[in-house]
Scaffold this active site. Sequence first.
Site, mmCIF file in Angstrom:
data_model
loop_
_atom_site.group_PDB
_atom_site.id
_atom_site.type_symbol
_atom_site.label_atom_id
_atom_site.label_comp_id
_atom_site.label_asym_id
_atom_site.label_seq_id
_atom_site.Cartn_x
_atom_site.Cartn_y
_atom_site.Cartn_z
ATOM 1 N N ARG A 1 -25.697 -4.516 16.141
ATOM 2 C CA ARG A 1 -26.053 -5.792 15.499
ATOM 3 C C ARG A 1 -27.488 -6.135 15.867
ATOM 4 O O ARG A 1 -27.750 -6.651 16.950
ATOM 5 C CB ARG A 1 -25.126 -6.904 15.980
ATOM 6 C CG ARG A 1 -23.671 -6.768 15.549
ATOM 7 C CD ARG A 1 -22.875 -7.956 16.088
ATOM 8 N NE ARG A 1 -21.627 -8.160 15.389
ATOM 9 C CZ ARG A 1 -20.424 -7.821 15.875
ATOM 10 N NH1 ARG A 1 -20.333 -7.257 17.054
ATOM 11 N NH2 ARG A 1 -19.326 -8.068 15.176
ATOM 12 N N HIS B 1 -23.905 -17.995 19.065
ATOM 13 C CA HIS B 1 -24.785 -16.988 19.659
ATOM 14 C C HIS B 1 -24.401 -16.723 21.098
ATOM 15 O O HIS B 1 -24.454 -15.593 21.573
ATOM 16 C CB HIS B 1 -26.235 -17.446 19.600
ATOM 17 C CG HIS B 1 -26.627 -17.928 18.254
ATOM 18 N ND1 HIS B 1 -27.653 -18.796 18.032
ATOM 19 C CD2 HIS B 1 -26.085 -17.666 17.046
ATOM 20 C CE1 HIS B 1 -27.744 -19.046 16.755
ATOM 21 N NE2 HIS B 1 -26.805 -18.377 16.134
ATOM 22 N N CYS C 1 -15.364 -1.805 11.519
ATOM 23 C CA CYS C 1 -16.043 -2.255 12.739
ATOM 24 C C CYS C 1 -15.806 -3.734 13.054
ATOM 25 O O CYS C 1 -16.545 -4.323 13.823
ATOM 26 C CB CYS C 1 -17.537 -1.943 12.675
ATOM 27 S SG CYS C 1 -18.404 -2.802 11.366
ATOM 28 N N ARG D 1 -27.436 -1.901 11.947
ATOM 29 C CA ARG D 1 -27.213 -2.819 10.830
ATOM 30 C C ARG D 1 -28.444 -3.699 10.711
ATOM 31 O O ARG D 1 -28.872 -4.296 11.711
ATOM 32 C CB ARG D 1 -25.989 -3.690 11.103
ATOM 33 C CG ARG D 1 -25.861 -4.791 10.063
ATOM 34 C CD ARG D 1 -24.592 -5.566 10.219
ATOM 35 N NE ARG D 1 -24.691 -6.569 11.258
ATOM 36 C CZ ARG D 1 -23.670 -7.349 11.609
ATOM 37 N NH1 ARG D 1 -22.506 -7.204 11.023
ATOM 38 N NH2 ARG D 1 -23.804 -8.251 12.541
ATOM 39 N N ASP E 1 -15.452 -10.543 8.439
ATOM 40 C CA ASP E 1 -15.813 -11.256 7.221
ATOM 41 C C ASP E 1 -14.853 -10.932 6.086
ATOM 42 O O ASP E 1 -14.461 -11.804 5.321
ATOM 43 C CB ASP E 1 -17.249 -10.917 6.812
ATOM 44 C CG ASP E 1 -18.251 -11.809 7.535
ATOM 45 O OD1 ASP E 1 -18.033 -13.029 7.544
ATOM 46 O OD2 ASP E 1 -19.222 -11.285 8.102
HETATM 47 C C1 PEP Z 1 -17.589 -8.218 10.505
HETATM 48 O O1 PEP Z 1 -17.794 -9.132 9.709
HETATM 49 O O2 PEP Z 1 -16.473 -7.709 10.687
HETATM 50 C C2 PEP Z 1 -18.687 -7.683 11.322
HETATM 51 C C3 PEP Z 1 -18.525 -6.599 12.057
HETATM 52 O O3 PEP Z 1 -19.850 -8.354 11.311
HETATM 53 P P1 PEP Z 1 -20.092 -9.721 12.120
HETATM 54 O O4 PEP Z 1 -18.896 -9.957 12.988
HETATM 55 O O5 PEP Z 1 -21.337 -9.509 12.883
HETATM 56 O O6 PEP Z 1 -20.215 -10.697 11.010
HETATM 57 MG MG MG Z 2 -19.832 -9.608 9.139
#
Ligand code: PEP
Ligand code: MG
Length: 750
Positions: free
Chosen positions: A471, A364, A677, A507, A630
């Site tokens: 986010r 965080h 993104c 999101r 991810d």
């Molecule tokens: C991702 O997974 O690319 C994303 C933008 O979400 P986060 O980094 O918040 O998991």
């Molecule tokens: Mg993600």
Amino acid sequence: MADATESDSRRLLRRLRDTLAEQGKGQERLDRITHLIADSIGCEVCSIYLFRDDDTLELCATEGLKAESVHQTRLRLGEGLVGRVAKSGSPINTANAPGEKGFRYMPETGEEIYSAFLGVPIQRLGEALGVLVVQSKLARQYTEDEVYALEVVAMVLAEMTELGAFVGEGEALARLHTHPALFRGGTGQEGTAEGRVWLHEPRVVVTNPVADDPQAECERLRRAVEELRLSVDTLVTEADIGDGEQKQVLETYRMFANSRGWLARMEEDILRGLSAEAAVEKEQSATRTRMDQVADPYLRERLHDLDDISNRLLRILTGQGKETGAAMPDNPVLVARNIGPGELLEYGRKLKGVVLEEGSVGSHAAVVARALAIPLVIHADRITTEALNGDHILVDGDQGIVHLRPDDNVAAAFRDKIAMQAKAMERYAGLKLLPAQALCGTTVGLHMNAGLMADLPSLEGSGALGVGLFRTELQFLIRNQVPKRGELAALYSRVLDAAKGRRVAFRTLDIGSDKVLPYMKRVAEPNPAMGWRAIRVGLEKPGVLRMQLQALLRAARGRPLTVMFPFVAQFEEFLQARDHLMREIDREGQLGHVLPERIEIGAMLETPSLAFAPKQFFELADFISIGGNDLKQFFYAADRENERVRRRYDTLNVSFLTFIGHIVDRCAETGTPLSFCGEDAGRPVEALCLAAMGLRTLSMRPASIGPVKALLRRVSIAETRAVIDEAAARGLPSVRPAVMEWLARHAEVM
Ligand code: PEP
Ligand code: MG
């Protein structure tokens, strides 16, 4: 040293204190001390070895060994028995030193005639400062009591070293915390900063390691422990935290605060002559040594808890709170073991940089540092032990490197780097109003990622076309309880106001995995990244999701609204999430609330499975945004938080780019708008290759927009695609070398 009774060691400590109080240079003091220890405990040799650099110990004073070996005899860490004591942080006690494993004979010292050897580390809070050794001719093992007495003496020596009692000529007697030091950690957030150290939790200074009245000291300690227990009890009862992880931590605190063994050990230290503060530190040092040796992460965490609780106790005893009265320096760089997102936000943008001993890319604190665009270095091992408030510090977030008390050459080179970056920023500022149009005529829409109200001013500054990813979990992470619908609606509304009509893709809550809400009931999961997270939580326990959707609808009030659902792995999940939104729209309508002018509903594609969803999914989704962070982790089955495996797999590998191409094709088939993104969108070469694979919208941190735009405007996306296709056709694993080589020839600036 035949009979080290409690009163003996107390007497020794008192003599030690008197000796230290006498005037004299560091060397004289050390000489007197070795004489005193050998004399008081009746052994032939007493020597003090101190570190002259991270790796080398130097004999700095001795009673009994040859005088000419002082400042000549040196050992590397781990070398000989002395080096082993320093390395392991634990004593070596042997009746037959020459027969001991690792013994190293040093003829200049004349030590071959001494059989018995006892060495104890001189360390302060886990920081190794040197080794204290006694030796005797008689081949005998020192008793446990004797070992203990020597450890207590070493503890006092460590405190006095910290206070500068032995400062003198030569490297080994240089003042502590004055040398330049380099820390190699990891990147939490890119960027560079120069400033002065501001310790989040300043070191407690113990000025009275020796005490005369053990009864009174024990009484002080008990009172302090009682106060500690009460404060921990209050924490446990006041924190309205269900039975989550935080409660577990507090319960562990409570257990330690009530531990009889801990108190008994500290009382024993006091009976040996230490003050209450020194006794706490002695036990804390032992804990830190154990911490370094324990591999089991759970046990390490518990030892951390014990370390924290010791700090609290020290602060109670010394009256030194977090507020030391020191003024925050100009250009503060925060140095801490770790820090929560809320605390970091409180410091806010006044910080020039942040350096943490722990932390992780997805922690965080990292998320907040990123949102605030503050350079962050993580895993800077031991920096809180080394750094002092006000120390000159250079933070290189790009390389994950920190220079503490840098010498002039390093500082000058670093300033050059900062100046070059500033120049580049100026250049990028000149591009702000220009489109990211490549030489082939193709234009890519560059948007920014955000998560805080504080990010919004960057919309103007960066020239972003909109917010491609907002986010929303940050608002949840920085609070102690679920935010209220009204609060959220007000916040989202302010975000839309600040966006002045530009599109903001909100999101919905993406929690779970590494993002754990302090007030959320945590279910122990074997693999949280693949566990109960994001939309899975939202669909199973829809209360918070629905509240958030209501807040978004109310915030929009007649304005366009864009909602995207995170971590959708299959069509059904999108259908269900979309249904929730539809129901909320109906409900809001029935309540007579003004509805958004229009609503776009999209999904984040973060698992490979969604790329193979039925055509109906692509038809129904108003847009799709690839969460590359991810997606890459699941494509390669390589944890995005695990540096060891993460670096093996490149975004520009043919396999991954081919997969991106597949997603582009699927979206093209149904005319579904597609964006990307993840962090890769903000890396110029990666961004170019993504564009070459067909992406026409990229969303990145605001600071990346300039560099990405600058590159895109200097190249042909179509030609880049040809380079990629050719490298792929040749069977190369990655297109990176080919693209880099081509860029070197065709793009003036990268
Ligand atoms: C991702 O997974 O690319 C994303 C933008 O979400 P986060 O980094 O918040 O998991
Ligand atoms: Mg993600």
